[in-house]
Design a protein around this motif. Structure first.
Motif, mmCIF file in Angstrom:
data_model
loop_
_atom_site.group_PDB
_atom_site.id
_atom_site.type_symbol
_atom_site.label_atom_id
_atom_site.label_comp_id
_atom_site.label_asym_id
_atom_site.label_seq_id
_atom_site.Cartn_x
_atom_site.Cartn_y
_atom_site.Cartn_z
ATOM 1 N N LEU A 1 0.848 -1.190 0.000
ATOM 2 C CA LEU A 1 0.000 0.000 0.000
ATOM 3 C C LEU A 1 0.884 1.241 0.000
ATOM 4 O O LEU A 1 1.698 1.428 0.917
ATOM 5 N N PRO A 2 0.758 2.111 -0.991
ATOM 6 C CA PRO A 2 1.684 3.247 -1.083
ATOM 7 C C PRO A 2 1.546 4.243 0.054
ATOM 8 O O PRO A 2 2.491 4.974 0.367
ATOM 9 N N TYR A 3 0.370 4.298 0.700
ATOM 10 C CA TYR A 3 0.189 5.259 1.784
ATOM 11 C C TYR A 3 0.673 4.725 3.127
ATOM 12 O O TYR A 3 0.644 5.445 4.137
ATOM 13 N N GLU B 1 -16.841 2.476 1.694
ATOM 14 C CA GLU B 1 -15.542 2.068 2.235
ATOM 15 C C GLU B 1 -14.445 2.992 1.710
ATOM 16 O O GLU B 1 -14.406 3.344 0.533
ATOM 17 N N ASP B 2 -13.538 3.374 2.585
ATOM 18 C CA ASP B 2 -12.461 4.298 2.229
ATOM 19 C C ASP B 2 -11.261 3.513 1.698
ATOM 20 O O ASP B 2 -10.656 2.731 2.441
ATOM 21 N N PRO B 3 -10.877 3.712 0.424
ATOM 22 C CA PRO B 3 -9.722 2.990 -0.114
ATOM 23 C C PRO B 3 -8.388 3.555 0.335
ATOM 24 O O PRO B 3 -7.341 2.963 0.052
ATOM 25 N N GLY B 4 -8.407 4.689 1.030
ATOM 26 C CA GLY B 4 -7.173 5.274 1.526
ATOM 27 C C GLY B 4 -6.786 6.535 0.781
ATOM 28 O O GLY B 4 -7.396 6.902 -0.229
ATOM 29 N N PRO B 5 -5.743 7.214 1.257
ATOM 30 C CA PRO B 5 -5.310 8.474 0.643
ATOM 31 C C PRO B 5 -4.858 8.291 -0.811
ATOM 32 O O PRO B 5 -4.309 7.250 -1.174
ATOM 33 N N HIS B 6 -5.110 9.302 -1.607
ATOM 34 C CA HIS B 6 -4.641 9.370 -2.995
ATOM 35 C C HIS B 6 -5.229 8.273 -3.882
ATOM 36 O O HIS B 6 -4.607 7.869 -4.873
ATOM 37 N N ALA B 7 -6.411 7.794 -3.538
ATOM 38 C CA ALA B 7 -7.054 6.758 -4.358
ATOM 39 C C ALA B 7 -7.514 7.345 -5.687
ATOM 40 O O ALA B 7 -7.829 8.534 -5.804
ATOM 41 N N PHE C 1 5.135 -5.144 -5.796
ATOM 42 C CA PHE C 1 4.078 -4.476 -6.547
ATOM 43 C C PHE C 1 3.582 -3.267 -5.752
ATOM 44 O O PHE C 1 3.742 -3.194 -4.537
ATOM 45 N N VAL C 2 2.925 -2.355 -6.473
ATOM 46 C CA VAL C 2 2.146 -1.293 -5.834
ATOM 47 C C VAL C 2 0.703 -1.779 -5.731
ATOM 48 O O VAL C 2 0.122 -2.224 -6.730
ATOM 49 N N HIS C 3 0.157 -1.701 -4.532
ATOM 50 C CA HIS C 3 -1.261 -2.045 -4.336
ATOM 51 C C HIS C 3 -2.034 -0.740 -4.478
ATOM 52 O O HIS C 3 -2.269 -0.023 -3.498
ATOM 53 N N LEU C 4 -2.440 -0.418 -5.696
ATOM 54 C CA LEU C 4 -2.921 0.915 -6.051
ATOM 55 C C LEU C 4 -4.368 1.125 -5.599
ATOM 56 O O LEU C 4 -5.274 0.449 -6.087
ATOM 57 N N PRO C 5 -4.616 2.067 -4.693
ATOM 58 C CA PRO C 5 -5.985 2.274 -4.196
ATOM 59 C C PRO C 5 -6.906 2.819 -5.282
ATOM 60 O O PRO C 5 -6.553 3.757 -6.009
#
Length: 326
Positions: free
Chosen positions: A132-134, A164-170, A153-157
C-alpha cells in the motif's frame, strides 16, 4: 462451467500429477483432525478425483467447484448484490505452456505492519508483496524486499462501490487524467523497485471501462509494467483496458482468504494448485493475516508435492510474452 486446459501432458503425466494432488490434499486431513476441516478438505479431494476420471488423453477438464472465485473481494461496506459472471475469469493474454505448472502468489495490503511484512519476506517461497503506497513503512519494506530478492508491486488504491475508504490518494471516477497521473506517480514513488501493480478495492472504478482507459492512458508508466486485475468486481474492465494500453495484463484466479480461517485458506490453496495443474498456471491473492501466513509457511512443500512450480508474477508475464511472440 468447463474449461479446457492449455497445459496438456500425455496421459501418464496427467495421472501422476492428479495422484500427487490427491496426496497433497489428503495431507490436510492428517495435519488437522477436526471434523470441520475434514468436511472442508473432502470436497477438493473429490474434485481432484473427478479431474483424473475425465482426463483423456491427458487433457484435464474441471467443473468449477462451488465457491471457487464465487465471491469478489469486498469490504463489509460493499454491497452483497455483486454477483460473479457465470463465466470464470480467464487470463487475458496468451497462456504459456511451461515445463511444469506454475503458481504465483500475491500478498496484498502489505505495509501497515512492518513485522508481518518481514515475515512475508522471510517465507521460503517467491511471493510477490503488493505494498500500500500510503503505508508509513512502504518505502522501507520495498527496499528490504528487494534486498532479499522478493518481487514488489504497488497495491494501487481505487474507488470501491459503497462508502468504504480505499485510503489516501485513491483513483476515482471524477478525477481528470492529469490528477490520475499525479496520483499514480506518487504511488510508485512510495514503492521503489515495483515491477507492477494491482488494484486495492476498486470495485466501482474497475467496472467502468472509460475510467480504466483513462487510468492506463494517463500514467507515464513504462510498457514493461505488469498489471494484475484483482477482480474485486465480477465485470471488471481493468485487465482488458491494460492490454489495450500495451501492458502485460493478468487476472487473479483464487482469493486465498476471503474467509479468514486456516481451514478455508488451506482449501483455497488446494484449489489454486488444482487450477495450476489444469491450466498450466494460476494466480492466487491473499492478505497478511495470521491464518494466511500459517498456511503459506507450508506453501513450498505443498506445491512440490503436486509438481507445481512457485514463481513470481513477472515470471508468469515473461512466459506469456514468449508464448505470444512464438
Amino acid at each position: 462451467m468447463i474449461r479446457t486446459a492449455s497445459y496438456a501432458p500425455h496421459l501418464g503425466s496427467a495421472l501422476a500429477a492428479g495422484f500427487m494432488l490427491v496426496a497433497a490434499l489428503a495431507y490436510n486431513l492428517g495435519a488437522k483432525s477436526s471434523e470441520a476441516e475434514a468436511r472442508a478438505v473432502a470436497a477438493p479431494v473429490d474434485l481432484a478425483s473427478r479431474q483424473l476420471a475425465s482426463s483423456w488423453p491427458g487433457v484435464i477438464r474441471v467443473e468449477a467447484a462451488e465457491g471457487l472465485d464465487a465471491a469478489p473481494e469486498r469490504s463489509a461496506a460493499e454491497p452483497s448484490v455483486l454477483e460473479p459472471d457465470p463465466v470464470a475469469p480467464m487470463l487475458l493474454t496468451s497462456a504459456a505452456t511451461p515445463r511444469r505448472p506454475q503458481l504465483a502468489v500475491i500478498i496484498d495490503d502489505v505495509g501497515l505492519d512492518i513485522g508481518t511484512a518481514r515475515r512475508l519476506i522471510a517465507l521460503d517461497a517467491p511471493v510477490t508483496l503488493s505494498i500500500l503506497p500510503y503505508a508509513e513503512a512502504a518505502s522501507v519494506i520495498a527496499r528490504e524486499a528487494a534486498e532479499a530478492g522478493r518481487e514488489v508491486f504497488v497495491h494501487l488504491p481505487m474507488e470501491p462501490v459503497g462508502v468504504e475508504d480505499p485510503g489516501p490518494h485513491a483513483l476515482t471516477e471524477v478525477q481528470s487524467p492529469s490528477e490520475m497521473a499525479s496520483r499514480i506517480d506518487w504511488a510508485f514513488s512510495r514503492v521503489p523497485g515495483a515491477v507492477g501493480f494491482n488494484n486495492h478495492m476498486g470495485s466501482r472504478l474497475t467496472s467502468d471501462r472509460r475510467a480504466m482507459d483513462a487510468v492506463f492512458s494517463a500514467s507515464g508508466l513504462p510498457r514493461s509494467m505488469i498489471f494484475v486485475d484483482s477482480l474485486t468486481h465480477p465485470r471488471s474492465q481493468a485487465a482488458s483496458a491494460a492490454l489495450s494500453a500495451g501492458l502485460t495484463a493478468m487476472t487473479r484466479d483464487v482469493f486465498l482468504d476471503h474467509v479468514p480461517d486456516e481451514a478455508s485458506v488451506s482449501v483455497q490453496l488446494n484449489q489454486a494448485l488444482a487450477l495450476a495443474l489444469q491450466n498450466g498456471q494460476a494466480i492466487a491473492i491473499g492478505h497478511p493475516r495470521p491464518e494466511t501466513l500459517a498456511v503459506l509457511a507450508d506453501l513450498s512443500r505443498r506445491a512440490d508435492a503436486v509438481g507445481v512450480e512457485l514463481v513470481t508474477i513477472s515470471a508468469l508475464g515473461a512466459a506469456q510474452s514468449q508464448a505470444a511472440d512464438s
